[in-house]
Motif scaffolding. Sequence first.
Motif, PDB file in Angstrom:
ATOM      1  N   SER A  30       0.807  -1.216   0.000  1.00  0.00           N
ATOM      2  CA  SER A  30       0.000   0.000   0.000  1.00  0.00           C
ATOM      3  C   SER A  30       0.843   1.271   0.000  1.00  0.00           C
ATOM      4  O   SER A  30       0.356   2.339  -0.363  1.00  0.00           O
ATOM      5  CB  SER A  30      -0.948   0.016   1.200  1.00  0.00           C
ATOM      6  OG  SER A  30      -0.205   0.000   2.408  1.00  0.00           O
ATOM      7  N   SER A  31       2.096   1.169   0.379  1.00  0.00           N
ATOM      8  CA  SER A  31       2.950   2.353   0.446  1.00  0.00           C
ATOM      9  C   SER A  31       3.697   2.631  -0.848  1.00  0.00           C
ATOM     10  O   SER A  31       4.334   3.675  -0.983  1.00  0.00           O
ATOM     11  CB  SER A  31       3.968   2.208   1.580  1.00  0.00           C
ATOM     12  OG  SER A  31       4.906   1.190   1.274  1.00  0.00           O
ATOM     13  N   TYR A  32       3.598   1.744  -1.808  1.00  0.00           N
ATOM     14  CA  TYR A  32       4.335   1.882  -3.059  1.00  0.00           C
ATOM     15  C   TYR A  32       3.528   2.648  -4.112  1.00  0.00           C
ATOM     16  O   TYR A  32       2.305   2.517  -4.190  1.00  0.00           O
ATOM     17  CB  TYR A  32       4.684   0.512  -3.629  1.00  0.00           C
ATOM     18  CG  TYR A  32       5.836  -0.170  -2.928  1.00  0.00           C
ATOM     19  CD1 TYR A  32       5.649  -0.828  -1.726  1.00  0.00           C
ATOM     20  CD2 TYR A  32       7.104  -0.160  -3.484  1.00  0.00           C
ATOM     21  CE1 TYR A  32       6.699  -1.460  -1.084  1.00  0.00           C
ATOM     22  CE2 TYR A  32       8.160  -0.783  -2.850  1.00  0.00           C
ATOM     23  CZ  TYR A  32       7.953  -1.426  -1.653  1.00  0.00           C
ATOM     24  OH  TYR A  32       9.004  -2.037  -1.024  1.00  0.00           O
ATOM     25  N   THR A  52      -0.152   6.510  -7.247  1.00  0.00           N
ATOM     26  CA  THR A  52       0.582   6.629  -5.993  1.00  0.00           C
ATOM     27  C   THR A  52      -0.174   5.940  -4.862  1.00  0.00           C
ATOM     28  O   THR A  52      -1.342   5.545  -5.016  1.00  0.00           O
ATOM     29  CB  THR A  52       0.787   8.099  -5.624  1.00  0.00           C
ATOM     30  OG1 THR A  52      -0.486   8.671  -5.301  1.00  0.00           O
ATOM     31  CG2 THR A  52       1.430   8.876  -6.757  1.00  0.00           C
ATOM     32  N   SER A  53       0.479   5.826  -3.723  1.00  0.00           N
ATOM     33  CA  SER A  53      -0.172   5.229  -2.559  1.00  0.00           C
ATOM     34  C   SER A  53      -1.368   6.067  -2.123  1.00  0.00           C
ATOM     35  O   SER A  53      -2.325   5.544  -1.543  1.00  0.00           O
ATOM     36  CB  SER A  53       0.830   5.095  -1.416  1.00  0.00           C
ATOM     37  OG  SER A  53       1.359   6.367  -1.062  1.00  0.00           O
ATOM     38  N   SER A 101       7.288   8.249  -3.226  1.00  0.00           N
ATOM     39  CA  SER A 101       5.873   8.496  -2.961  1.00  0.00           C
ATOM     40  C   SER A 101       5.214   9.358  -4.023  1.00  0.00           C
ATOM     41  O   SER A 101       4.011   9.320  -4.202  1.00  0.00           O
ATOM     42  CB  SER A 101       5.696   9.150  -1.596  1.00  0.00           C
ATOM     43  OG  SER A 101       6.418  10.361  -1.536  1.00  0.00           O
ATOM     44  N   ALA A 102       6.011  10.124  -4.720  1.00  0.00           N
ATOM     45  CA  ALA A 102       5.427  10.995  -5.732  1.00  0.00           C
ATOM     46  C   ALA A 102       5.138  10.206  -7.004  1.00  0.00           C
ATOM     47  O   ALA A 102       5.745   9.180  -7.279  1.00  0.00           O
ATOM     48  CB  ALA A 102       6.384  12.135  -6.038  1.00  0.00           C
ATOM     49  N   TYR A 103       4.220  10.742  -7.767  1.00  0.00           N
ATOM     50  CA  TYR A 103       3.897  10.150  -9.064  1.00  0.00           C
ATOM     51  C   TYR A 103       5.129  10.188  -9.959  1.00  0.00           C
ATOM     52  O   TYR A 103       5.864  11.164  -9.967  1.00  0.00           O
ATOM     53  CB  TYR A 103       2.760  10.952  -9.689  1.00  0.00           C
ATOM     54  CG  TYR A 103       2.633  10.815 -11.176  1.00  0.00           C
ATOM     55  CD1 TYR A 103       3.228  11.729 -12.023  1.00  0.00           C
ATOM     56  CD2 TYR A 103       1.908   9.767 -11.732  1.00  0.00           C
ATOM     57  CE1 TYR A 103       3.108  11.614 -13.385  1.00  0.00           C
ATOM     58  CE2 TYR A 103       1.788   9.644 -13.087  1.00  0.00           C
ATOM     59  CZ  TYR A 103       2.387  10.566 -13.920  1.00  0.00           C
ATOM     60  OH  TYR A 103       2.281  10.447 -15.265  1.00  0.00           O
TER      61      TYR A 103
END
Length: 123
Positions: A30-32, A52-53, A101-103
């Motif tokens: 879920s964090s990826y 993104t997450s 975390s960013a696109y």
Amino acid sequence: QVQLVESGGGLVQAGGSLRLSCAASGRTFSSYTMGWFRQAPGKAREFVAAMTSGGRTGYADSVKGRFTISRDNAKNTVYLQMNSLKPEDTAVYYCAATQVSAYSDSTRLYDYWGQGTQVTVSS
């Protein structure tokens, strides 16, 4: 470490639809940020879509309005719904994951890759 396994590719006529799936191992899926890329014969690997997450999505101009990326964190799976397929969509499609975390639409920022699944669109 994350392992990715794509499925759902195949042969379809132009105008048809396919849904690709990518199952991921690991407890932190879920964090990826998850992405889909494709590579046609003789061409470089290119960005298709990413999520993104936090749920932000992005698409290549060539697939906007036709493809939709989604994810089910409970199933550790990301999907690519492909509608109105064209012969130029023919390629091997790869799922990828990054902890950034960013696109991102750059292959260089993705750390993990699946083996790919072939999509062939006939005219």
